[in-house]
Design a protein around this motif. Structure first.
Motif, short mmCIF file in Angstrom:
data_model
loop_
_atom_site.label_atom_id
_atom_site.label_comp_id
_atom_site.label_asym_id
_atom_site.label_seq_id
_atom_site.Cartn_x
_atom_site.Cartn_y
_atom_site.Cartn_z
N GLU A 272 0.83 -1.20 0.00
CA GLU A 272 0.00 0.00 0.00
C GLU A 272 0.87 1.25 0.00
N ALA A 273 1.96 1.23 0.74
CA ALA A 273 2.87 2.37 0.77
C ALA A 273 3.45 2.64 -0.62
N VAL A 274 3.84 1.61 -1.31
CA VAL A 274 4.40 1.75 -2.66
C VAL A 274 3.35 2.35 -3.60
N LYS A 275 2.13 1.87 -3.51
CA LYS A 275 1.05 2.37 -4.37
C LYS A 275 0.76 3.85 -4.12
N LEU A 276 0.71 4.22 -2.85
CA LEU A 276 0.42 5.62 -2.51
C LEU A 276 1.55 6.55 -2.94
N PHE A 277 2.78 6.10 -2.80
CA PHE A 277 3.91 6.90 -3.29
C PHE A 277 3.77 7.14 -4.79
N ASP A 278 3.38 6.12 -5.52
CA ASP A 278 3.22 6.23 -6.97
C ASP A 278 2.12 7.23 -7.31
N ILE A 279 1.00 7.17 -6.62
CA ILE A 279 -0.09 8.11 -6.85
C ILE A 279 0.34 9.53 -6.52
N ALA A 280 1.15 9.67 -5.47
CA ALA A 280 1.60 11.00 -5.03
C ALA A 280 2.64 11.60 -5.97
N GLY A 281 3.20 10.80 -6.86
CA GLY A 281 4.22 11.32 -7.76
C GLY A 281 5.60 11.39 -7.14
N TRP A 282 5.78 10.67 -6.02
CA TRP A 282 7.09 10.62 -5.35
C TRP A 282 7.89 9.52 -6.03
#
Length: 350
Positions: A339-349
């Motif tokens: 989930e952390a990896v997915k959210l980072f991707d959505i955030a553009g980080w």
């Protein structure tokens, strides 16, 4: 001997197969016969070499070390399966230890000594892995441009006040993934995403480099604060490179969230492989690494906190001050990694 009267190669092939099988059995059993353990290690520190040598001297058990990245070693153990010669896997970050457990390459261990040496939050609830050292992921700031009173929490770094003032490494790094996992666990996914977006917008440059590179960026004036692990600052402060020692002098450590859940921590640690042929010796090895004497060596030589943080006696680590650590069980960081990896991707980080 091979049957030289054979003309069709069948007997020869059969004998070769028996010889190959015999050699395999011999190789698999050699560690047990010679009182050795095979350690697959992602760690590459002087502290480890010192302690491995001390362990052999005290116990007579020889240690054979195979080094590689965590992902390489985990994949190797998966590929080798039950025929792997490895007895112990050592790596950094509970996220990786969780991956190893989920991949089925570790086995549960019951040890009263390990339970006594390793706080409950720093070990797998089912005994598949145990912490060995502690790292705090903190805010490192410029002594010239930032006052400690300006800092408070990880969450605060997402505010516009820090626009263009932050540096951090890539979201592909397990340390950042585990920090993000801790924020998800503490605040929920929605707030964690907003946090990641805010911090990314506040960065002085695109994420890149190592933790030490973040400290160098702050010291050079490119940014005012960085997110990094404490022990890297210890390495800089004691580097043979004068420039790196100067970097350490220009920055300082701030432990976030001291009025709340506490600073995010993680561990390096180890587990007994599912294929271990020397389980008792391997357990003894982990017990040794988590002992009070070994913990002092990790702190003094590699600037990592002992498992029982309050027992730290390292002068350098104490110079950063005492701190309140997050008491979340570190196995949770592994469960929330995807989930952390997915959210980072959505955030553009990146």
């Amino acid at each position: 001997m091979l049957n030289k009267r054979s003309t069709n190669g069948v007997v020869v092939q059969k004998n070769i197969s028996w010889i190959a099988l015999s050699l395999l059995i011999l190789v698999s059993g050699i560690s047990a016969m010679t009182n050795e353990i095979n350690v697959y290690s992602h760690r590459h520190y002087d502290s480890d070499r010192i302690l491995f040598s001390r362990f052999t001297k005290e116990t007579g058990i020889k240690i054979n070390v195979i080094k590689g990245s965590a992902d390489q070693l985990i994949q190797r153990l998966i590929s080798e399966g039950k025929n792997s010669p490895a007895d112990v896997l050592l790596t950094v970050d509970s996220g990786r230890l969780y991956r190893a457990k989920e991949a089925g390459i570790l086995q549960p261990v019951e040890s009263n000594i390990l339970k006594r040496n390793v706080p409950e939050v720093m070990r797998d609830p089912e005994g598949f892995w145990y912490g060995m050292t502690v790292r705090a992921r903190v805010i490192v700031y410029s002594k010239e441009r930032v006052k400690p009173a300006e800092l408070s929490t990880y969450e605060d770094l997402a505010k516009p006040y820090w626009k263009g003032r932050i540096v951090a490494r890539s979201s592909s790094n397990i340390y950042n993934q585990s920090l993000m996992a801790s924020i998800i666990a503490a605040n929920g996914s929605d707030k964690a995403l907003v946090w990641a977006q805010g911090v990314r917008e506040n960065m002085a440059r695109a994420p890149r480099g190592s933790d030490r590179d973040q400290a160098r960026a702050v010291a050079s004036g490119l940014a005012d604060v960085a997110i990094m692990n404490t022990y890297y600052l210890g390495i800089l402060a004691n580097s043979s490179d004068v420039a790196d020692r100067e970097v350490a002098k220009k920055v300082d450590v701030f432990f976030p969230n001291q009025n709340g859940r506490g600073a995010h921590i993680n561990v390096s640690g180890g587990g007994i492989t599912a294929s271990s042929k020397n389980k008792n010796s391997a357990i003894k090895f982990l017990e040794f690494l988590t002992s009070e004497k070994s913990q002092k060596t990790f702190a003094n030589v590699n600037y990592e906190y002992p498992l029982k943080i309050e027992t730290n006696r390292s002068k350098l680590l104490n110079s950063w001050g005492s701190f309140k650590a997050d008491t979340m069980n570190l196995s949770i960081l592994g469960t929330k990694n995807l989930e952390a990896v997915k959210l980072f991707d959505i955030a553009g980080w990146e």
